[in-house]
Design a protein around this motif. Structure first.
Motif, PDB file in Angstrom:
ATOM      1  N   HIS A   1      -3.763   8.727   0.192  1.00 34.26           N
ATOM      2  CA  HIS A   1      -2.317   8.551   0.044  1.00 34.26           C
ATOM      3  C   HIS A   1      -1.882   9.052  -1.333  1.00 34.26           C
ATOM      4  O   HIS A   1      -0.835   9.683  -1.470  1.00 34.26           O
ATOM      5  CB  HIS A   1      -1.931   7.081   0.200  1.00 34.26           C
ATOM      6  CG  HIS A   1      -2.174   6.536   1.580  1.00 34.26           C
ATOM      7  ND1 HIS A   1      -1.909   5.229   1.916  1.00 34.26           N
ATOM      8  CD2 HIS A   1      -2.654   7.122   2.702  1.00 34.26           C
ATOM      9  CE1 HIS A   1      -2.209   5.039   3.192  1.00 34.26           C
ATOM     10  NE2 HIS A   1      -2.678   6.167   3.685  1.00 34.26           N
TER      11      HIS A   1
ATOM     12  N   ASP B   1     -10.971   2.395   4.394  1.00 37.92           N
ATOM     13  CA  ASP B   1      -9.967   2.822   5.373  1.00 37.92           C
ATOM     14  C   ASP B   1     -10.292   4.276   5.716  1.00 37.92           C
ATOM     15  O   ASP B   1      -9.603   5.204   5.302  1.00 37.92           O
ATOM     16  CB  ASP B   1      -8.557   2.668   4.794  1.00 37.92           C
ATOM     17  CG  ASP B   1      -7.499   2.873   5.861  1.00 37.92           C
ATOM     18  OD1 ASP B   1      -7.876   3.148   7.016  1.00 37.92           O
ATOM     19  OD2 ASP B   1      -6.302   2.757   5.539  1.00 37.92           O
TER      20      ASP B   1
ATOM     21  N   GLU C   1       0.847  -1.206   0.000  1.00 38.99           N
ATOM     22  CA  GLU C   1       0.000   0.000   0.000  1.00 38.99           C
ATOM     23  C   GLU C   1       0.878   1.249   0.000  1.00 38.99           C
ATOM     24  O   GLU C   1       1.538   1.554   0.991  1.00 38.99           O
ATOM     25  CB  GLU C   1      -0.896  -0.028   1.248  1.00 38.99           C
ATOM     26  CG  GLU C   1      -1.830   1.158   1.340  1.00 38.99           C
ATOM     27  CD  GLU C   1      -2.746   1.066   2.550  1.00 38.99           C
ATOM     28  OE1 GLU C   1      -3.235  -0.044   2.857  1.00 38.99           O
ATOM     29  OE2 GLU C   1      -2.960   2.102   3.192  1.00 38.99           O
TER      30      GLU C   1
ATOM     31  N   GLU D   1      -4.648   3.689  -2.026  1.00 42.32           N
ATOM     32  CA  GLU D   1      -5.528   4.441  -1.108  1.00 42.32           C
ATOM     33  C   GLU D   1      -5.664   5.883  -1.583  1.00 42.32           C
ATOM     34  O   GLU D   1      -4.674   6.554  -1.859  1.00 42.32           O
ATOM     35  CB  GLU D   1      -4.959   4.393   0.313  1.00 42.32           C
ATOM     36  CG  GLU D   1      -5.789   5.205   1.297  1.00 42.32           C
ATOM     37  CD  GLU D   1      -5.513   4.855   2.749  1.00 42.32           C
ATOM     38  OE1 GLU D   1      -5.165   3.688   3.038  1.00 42.32           O
ATOM     39  OE2 GLU D   1      -5.646   5.744   3.601  1.00 42.32           O
TER      40      GLU D   1
ATOM     41  N   ASP E   1      -8.012   1.110  -0.864  1.00 40.82           N
ATOM     42  CA  ASP E   1      -8.443   1.633   0.423  1.00 40.82           C
ATOM     43  C   ASP E   1      -9.216   2.907   0.098  1.00 40.82           C
ATOM     44  O   ASP E   1      -8.639   3.905  -0.341  1.00 40.82           O
ATOM     45  CB  ASP E   1      -7.250   1.912   1.344  1.00 40.82           C
ATOM     46  CG  ASP E   1      -6.920   0.710   2.222  1.00 40.82           C
ATOM     47  OD1 ASP E   1      -7.427  -0.393   1.919  1.00 40.82           O
ATOM     48  OD2 ASP E   1      -6.166   0.870   3.198  1.00 40.82           O
TER      49      ASP E   1
HETATM   50 CO    CO Z   1      -4.901   2.191   4.225  1.00 44.65          CO
END
Ligand code: CO
Ligand code: XUL
Length: 437
Positions: free
Chosen positions: A271, A339, A232, A268, A296
């Protein structure tokens, strides 16, 4: 067991005209889109860490969450009780999957042996609840960042003992994931990065990270775990520089250390934006490399520069995300893992339902809109036309490797000037997307 949410019924689909905040307006699990049910396309997962362990604390204040079922202790009994609450929530929501870190579900003991025993005791309840409700584990992961022993990182720590401890933790987390029938296992960098290069041997740290992942691949084989491994990406937080900073950096790292066949990426949203990209960008980078595994799902705040992990409600975001996911063939082992955490100010248990319902509806709309755009075909046709000079003539010869600089010079000297360029039509295309939203 007594219900924790007695006033909340199983969340049902009531359609776009419903005014019931505890109903889906767009997510209809059995509705077919592009030949598959929405349930199969989206493979929603609830995260244990934010949803059942999030306290609402921030750097300026203590926790605010009202979680009357939780006695606040670090006991195994409390952890086991929490599992039953979690599964009632997940079942009422109708999410088919969940995800955890080892330390979300079970408390750390006074040493590794006791910690593993605690984990086994809670895993037993997780397994029973999975069987009772039919909820499945999308992926497991190990928390290699909260405990002070990981102050300098885990596999990239300067302290070899920390590498060894982290290996034990991942070994155990993989085994429990396997035991629970998990469909994947995720590696997120945690503190794998540096705060200052003045004290850091970057090459050595990256080699250790690669060594660690190779050991995990070997252990996967040893225990017969068939789930998918994910990395990730995240660019910063908690360290100034995280080695897995974005999709491209992860892919380069995996290629350099011969790990690419064993990993896919778990992208994600926030991110990607912290890395200065859009979610769609990182999905396309992963997809083009055949490494788009899972997502995510969350979002950041445009005005805050940190990882706010908010629930995704922006239809453009979910549309662009699903356009890329569908383009690369949809999720296989992965899914849409929330998430995301409710805001500190949204402290009542019912807010957990509103948050997930909103995220699921936003993704259901994104899926349907993306499918409609694909069916309409004008967007894909525009892109195809835009590259039509590569289909024949000199373009086809370049792509086929039939010409070099010398032949290209002969070609252009004869032609004199390039074929006029045509408009990129960005505004036209943005308007086209708006037709569907
Ligand atoms: Co995450
Ligand atoms: C941290 C993050 C993690 C991973 C799992 O930013 O996203 O929760 O998803 O370790």
């Amino acid at each position: 067991m007594k219900s924790t949410f007695p006033n909340i019924k199983t969340i049902a689909y009531e359609g776009p005209n419903s005014k019931n905040p505890l109903a889906f307006k767009h997510y209809q699990a059995d509705e077919i889109v592009e030949g598959k049910t929405m349930r199969e396309h989206l493979r929603f997962a609830v995260v244990y860490w934010h949803t059942f362990r999030g306290t609402g604390s921030d750097p300026f204040g203590a926790g605010t969450m009202q979680r009357p079922w939780d006695d606040g202790s670090n006991s195994v009994a409390n952890a086991q009780k929490r599992v039953r609450v979690a599964f009632e929530f997940i079942q009422k929501l109708g999410a088919p999957y969940y995800c955890w870190h080892d330390r979300d579900v079970a408390p750390e003991g006074k040493n590794l042996k006791e910690t593993n025993r605690n984990f086994d005791a809670v895993a037993k309840v997780l397994k029973a609840e999975q069987q009772r409700t039919g909820t499945k584990l999308l992926w497991g992961t190990a928390n290699l960042f909260s405990h002070p022993r990981f102050v300098h990182g885990a596999s990239t720590s300067c302290n070899a003992d920390v590498f060894a401890f982290a290996a034990c933790q991942v070994k155990k987390a993989m085994e429990v994931t396997h035991e629970l029938g998990g469909e994947g296992y995720t590696f997120w960098g945690g503190r794998e990065g540096y705060m200052t290069l003045l004290n850091t041997d970057m090459k050595r740290e990256q080699e250790h990270l690669a060594k660690f992942l190779h050991l995990a691949v070997a252990h996967k084989k040893a225990i017969g775990f068939k789930g998918q491994f994910y990395i990730e990406p995240k660019p910063k937080e908690p360290t100034k520089h995280q080695y897995d900073s974005d999709a491209a950096a992860c892919l380069n790292f995996l290629r350099e250390y011969d790990l690419l066949p064993h990993f896919k990426l778990n992208i994600e949203t926030n991110h990607a934006t912290l890395a200065g990209h859009t979610m769609q960008h990182d999905l396309e980078v992963a997809g083009a490399a055949g490494a788009l595994g899972s997502i995510d799902a969350n979002t950041g705040d445009e005005l805050l520069g940190w990882d706010t992990d908010q629930f995704p409600t922006n239809i453009y975001l979910t549309t662009y995300t699903m356009l890329s996911v569908l383009k690369y063939g949809g999720f296989k082992t992965g899914g849409v893992n929330f998430d995301a955490k409710v805001r500190r100010e949204s402290f009542e248990p019912v807010d957990l339902f509103y948050a997930h319902i909103g995220g699921m509806d936003a993704f259901a709309r994104g899926l349907k809109i993306a499918a409609a755009i694909r069916k309409d075909g004008r967007l894909a046709e525009f892109v195809k036309q835009r590259y039509s000079s590569w289909e024949s003539g000199i373009g086809a010869k370049i792509e086929a490797g039939k010409v070099g600089f010398k032949e290209l010079e002969t070609y252009m000297l004869k032609k004199g000037e390039v074929t006029p360029n045509v408009s990129g039509r960005q505004e036209f295309l943005e308007n086209l997307i708006n037709e569907f939203i």
